[in-house]
Design an enzyme around this catalytic site. Sequence first.
Site, PDB file in Angstrom:
ATOM      1  N   ALA A  25     148.333  31.910  89.148  1.00 17.92           N
ATOM      2  CA  ALA A  25     148.293  33.351  89.449  1.00 17.92           C
ATOM      3  C   ALA A  25     149.271  34.085  88.539  1.00 17.92           C
ATOM      4  O   ALA A  25     148.993  35.196  88.082  1.00 17.92           O
ATOM      5  CB  ALA A  25     148.639  33.588  90.913  1.00 17.92           C
ATOM      6  N   GLN A  45     148.344  35.464  98.287  1.00 18.81           N
ATOM      7  CA  GLN A  45     148.578  35.030  99.671  1.00 18.81           C
ATOM      8  C   GLN A  45     147.455  35.479 100.599  1.00 18.81           C
ATOM      9  O   GLN A  45     147.271  34.909 101.670  1.00 18.81           O
ATOM     10  CB  GLN A  45     149.914  35.586 100.199  1.00 18.81           C
ATOM     11  CG  GLN A  45     151.149  35.038  99.515  1.00 18.81           C
ATOM     12  CD  GLN A  45     151.423  33.570  99.834  1.00 18.81           C
ATOM     13  OE1 GLN A  45     150.936  33.014 100.829  1.00 18.81           O
ATOM     14  NE2 GLN A  45     152.217  32.927  98.996  1.00 18.81           N
ATOM     15  N   HIS A  76     146.521  26.773  94.527  1.00 21.88           N
ATOM     16  CA  HIS A  76     147.361  25.967  95.427  1.00 21.88           C
ATOM     17  C   HIS A  76     147.810  26.698  96.692  1.00 21.88           C
ATOM     18  O   HIS A  76     148.533  26.144  97.516  1.00 21.88           O
ATOM     19  CB  HIS A  76     148.562  25.372  94.673  1.00 21.88           C
ATOM     20  CG  HIS A  76     149.655  26.326  94.314  1.00 21.88           C
ATOM     21  ND1 HIS A  76     150.860  26.324  94.965  1.00 21.88           N
ATOM     22  CD2 HIS A  76     149.732  27.284  93.384  1.00 21.88           C
ATOM     23  CE1 HIS A  76     151.648  27.246  94.419  1.00 21.88           C
ATOM     24  NE2 HIS A  76     150.984  27.835  93.453  1.00 21.88           N
ATOM     25  N   CYS A  94     160.418  30.314  94.702  1.00 18.15           N
ATOM     26  CA  CYS A  94     161.083  30.568  93.419  1.00 18.15           C
ATOM     27  C   CYS A  94     162.490  31.113  93.632  1.00 18.15           C
ATOM     28  O   CYS A  94     163.353  30.946  92.784  1.00 18.15           O
ATOM     29  CB  CYS A  94     160.289  31.582  92.610  1.00 18.15           C
ATOM     30  SG  CYS A  94     158.585  31.604  93.038  1.00 18.15           S
TER      31      CYS A  94
END
Length: 387
Positions: A80, A187, A209, A325
């Site tokens: 993404a 999301q 994922h 992250c």
Amino acid sequence: MAERAAPLHPPVYLDHHASTPVDPRVIEAMCEAMRTLPANPNSVEHALGRQAAAAIDVARIEVASLVGGEAQDIHFTASASDAIRKALELAIAQRGELRVAAMPVEHPAMIHALRALERQGLATVHWLQVDACAQLCRASLDAALAEGLDLVCMMAANNEVGTVYPVEEVLNACLENGVLTLVDATQAAGRIDLHPVTPLADYLVLSGHKIYGPKGIGVLNAPGSGAAVAEVFAQAGTPNVPAIIGLGVACRIAGEERVAECAHAQKLRDRLEAGLRASLDQLVVNGDLQRRLPHSLHVSIPGVTNDAMLARVSHQLALSTGAACASGAQEPSHVLRSMGLGDELADSALRLSVGRFNTEQDVDRAVQILVGAARAILSARQEHHLC
Ligand code: PLP
């Protein structure tokens, strides 16, 4: 050397915002692709090449059908994050230097890409206001639109606190003002019906994922981008056929099972939330409780720092203190900062997200572990204060 005893229970996985386990049906399709599709899909001179290319076309249809787009507008990317960068390149190809508006609670992939464009003199970014629930303050968008914009970037749902945004409404306002739009549906895909959203957006991105597909594959839906797309994708390399096929199957499953899966997730999330609330009076639930992803639970437990919590539970529970992250950093996440969360709530923030393969037993175990750890930390703290 003595072998370490296997843990009695494997850790409970409650970190589906960070990544989802690959669905066994996806694994099966990917293994089959690796076994039966040896050719490069660009080698259309021979039958095996054409077979691989045809399998990619099927995946494109499956992705388009999940998001409500057209197969020819679906482009596969490395992630993404990669899709976001490519969408921004396309917007620059179309409009030149960009006046962009975005929320400060966007994913770091978006924020970093926009900041990089600013440094290169290719964009100026107007950061919109969000409230204490990470929800968009609509007036700040209207003011930015009135000043003049080329592009609005907006996540459909937040990856930390699960807040769901009024994207359809925003996209309509942008259309009325002739402003391009980039929707980060990473999301939201598989959790929110994107059919009303995709036809209104110039660019929409998602990731394999986060929807029980493989890592390292993403999607950019870019209708009408024509020749510019060929340029932006010119150096994309040989398509990752098994990952693309896996993503296609993940999208098909997500489309077919979305309603039942959301009901399952919400039931488990509500059970988790109720279990924690029942035992921890001080629990605070963060985010927009009226408009929240069904699998998302973001909490703070004042007095229980998330470092102390992780030290006690991370071998039994997979959860996070922020976005994947951002975690590992000592700083509270940019999302919590933008929401104006005070230090005590930010320092004790925990992001929990349930998923397709979780059970009620998982949730009950998670409650037991979290409550036990919180009580132990609070009583150790009390003893320390008494000394
Ligand atoms: N956008 C959002 C909202 C995300 O949650 C993520 C991943 O956490 C990304 C973008 C980046 O996705 P990828 O890992 O495929 O680059």
